[in-house]
Design a protein around this motif. Structure first.
Motif: not given
Length: 451
Positions: A12, A113-114, A136, A157, A159-161, A182, A192
């Motif tokens: 990232g 996602k990626t 990602g 992308e 990322d919800e983390s 997560h 995370n």
């Protein structure tokens, strides 16, 4: 402007470094260890130092940029604040870059996602939209990079983390699916992990509501109801939604389907990716193109030539006829999707699985055990902990014991990579598919299987 990025060798932050350099800024970075990604950045003209050190911070810095893993107590962060230098998190900078584009598209969801972001960027390129993109993973279509700088809309992308994702305000939010990944098993929020399913859902709900337009997967159970309050929704699915896939046909190396947009036939879509999940991922990409007014025929042509994303059903090579594939699948739904794609090849499916993170394994080991029985043979490695502390009683043996209880005999435990490789090669057949699964360093086995 002059930016310094901490943890720059991660996928990232390295992408941000590349974007900022492409925009003409002075960029430097550091990390605990300079890995292959760090070496790539150096070859691209970005100065990268090994280890963190407050000496990296100078008064002429425009900002210090941090990954989510970097704590405020780090000496570099402390020094930057003492000097009055702005300290920004990765997602804040990504947001600023996206807001500077004619339109912004954020691809979010628990799975896919990626690949979806990669497909969307490539489809937009084919559609004449000249996108900027942040992905990602590295892409052959981006000449081995994970970013692209164009003059058109920006697709990223998301990322919800990183809980800060919920504050993004994008032109189009794409939501592929939603599960309880997560979420911490002990109810305590940490890096995370969210404290609860409710807090995870609340973050996704805010992200969705902040978007001007929403594109969501109609096939994912509960997602229609979850997004019902958005005033401008577009859906996609297999046989349902505004953008639909019909007449899916597949071989051991490709698949195709008819695309209908609001009832109108728009062409036959050909993919080099297997599995229904990739039909859905490509539909999301085509939905974005359609809503942006891009050339749909050009997008369809581009998808047929898509060369994949790193570690997403990545064909590593062949040994004595056996096909070796590496995939990043690291939670139960991703593993299930990878196995469904593996079954489409018609080969004997032999999986080398490395569970990822102790908390995730604590929550999901029973599901892993059930899902992995879809393979013909499974070799289990120890858990890849990432930054987590081991949890007593949580280990790969839980998965092995449960699979045995379910009547699956062909499951083996390998103490190390050498043993896993020995097991995999000892009974190698021409019709085998050797599939390495996991988000850790199991990818190294895939390459070594060719040696």
């Amino acid at each position: 402007m002059n930016y310094h990025l901490m943890a720059v060798c991660g996928i990232g932050v390295s992408g941000l470094a590349r974007l900022l350099k492409a925009q003409g800024h002075q960029v430097s970075g550091c990390d605990a260890k300079v890995n292959e990604m760090g070496q790539q950045l150096i070859s691209e003209g970005i100065e990268v130092w090994e280890k963190h050190n407050p000496d990296h911070i100078s008064e002429d810095l425009t900002a210090l940029i941090l990954s989510t893993a970097i704590k405020d107590s780090e000496p570099e962060v402390v020094k930057a604040r003492e000097l009055g230098i702005p300290v920004l998190r990765r997602i804040q900078v990504l947001d600023e870059i996206m807001q500077g584009a004619p339109a912004s598209i954020g691809i979010a969801g628990t799975h896919g996602k990626t690949t979806t972001t990669s497909l969307t960027a490539v489809a937009m390129m084919g559609a004449g939209l000249d996108p900027s993109a942040f992905v990602g993973s590295v892409l052959p279509d981006f000449e081995g990079s994970n970013v692209r700088l164009g003059s058109g809309p920006f697709v990223a992308e998301i990322d919800e983390s990183d809980p800060q994702f919920q504050h993004l305000k994008v032109s189009i939010a794409v939501m592929t699916n939603l599960e309880d990944d997560h979420v911490s098993p002990d109810g305590q929020a940490s890096e995370n992990y969210y404290a609860s399913v409710e807090s995870l859902h609340a973050a996704f709900r805010e992200y969705v509501q902040n978007a001007q337009k929403l594109i969501y997967c109609a096939d994912w159970e509960g997602l229609d109801a979850f997004t019902a309050n958005h005033p401008d929704r577009v859906s996609y699915g297999i046989g349902r939604g505004d953008y639909q896939a019909f007449n899916i046909e597949s071989t051991d190396q490709s698949q195709s389907f008819d695309l209908l947009v609001r009832g109108e036939y728009r062409g036959r879509v050909f993919l080099t990716l297997l599995g229904n999940h990739n039909v859905l991922n490509s539909l999301a990409a085509l939905s974005v193109v359609g809503e942006l007014g891009g050339d749909m025929a050009g997008a369809i042509t581009a998808l047929a030539q898509f060369r994949g994303a790193g570690r997403r059903w990545q064909e590593i090579g062949r040994r004595s006829g056996a096909l070796i594939v590496d995939d990043y699948a690291h939670n139960p739904t991703k593993v299930q999707a990878a196995l469904q794609a593996a079954r489409q090849t018609g080969r004997r499916v032999r999986v080398i699985f490395q569970p990822h993170r102790y908390k995730r394994t604590q929550l999901s080991w029973e599901r892993y055990a059930t899902i992995l029985t879809a393979a013909d043979e499974v070799i289990l490695l120890d858990i890849y902990g990432a930054s987590e502390t081991p949890i007593e009683g949580v280990h790969s043996g839980l998965i092995q014991s449960r699979m045995t209880e379910l009547g699956f005999a062909a499951v083996f435990y390998a103490q190390n990579f050498d043993e896993a490789i020995r097991l995999a090669l000892s009974s190698l057949q021409e019709n085998d598919l050797l599939l390495t699964l996991g988000a850790g360093d199991v990818t190294r086995i895939a390459v070594r299987l060719l040696e």
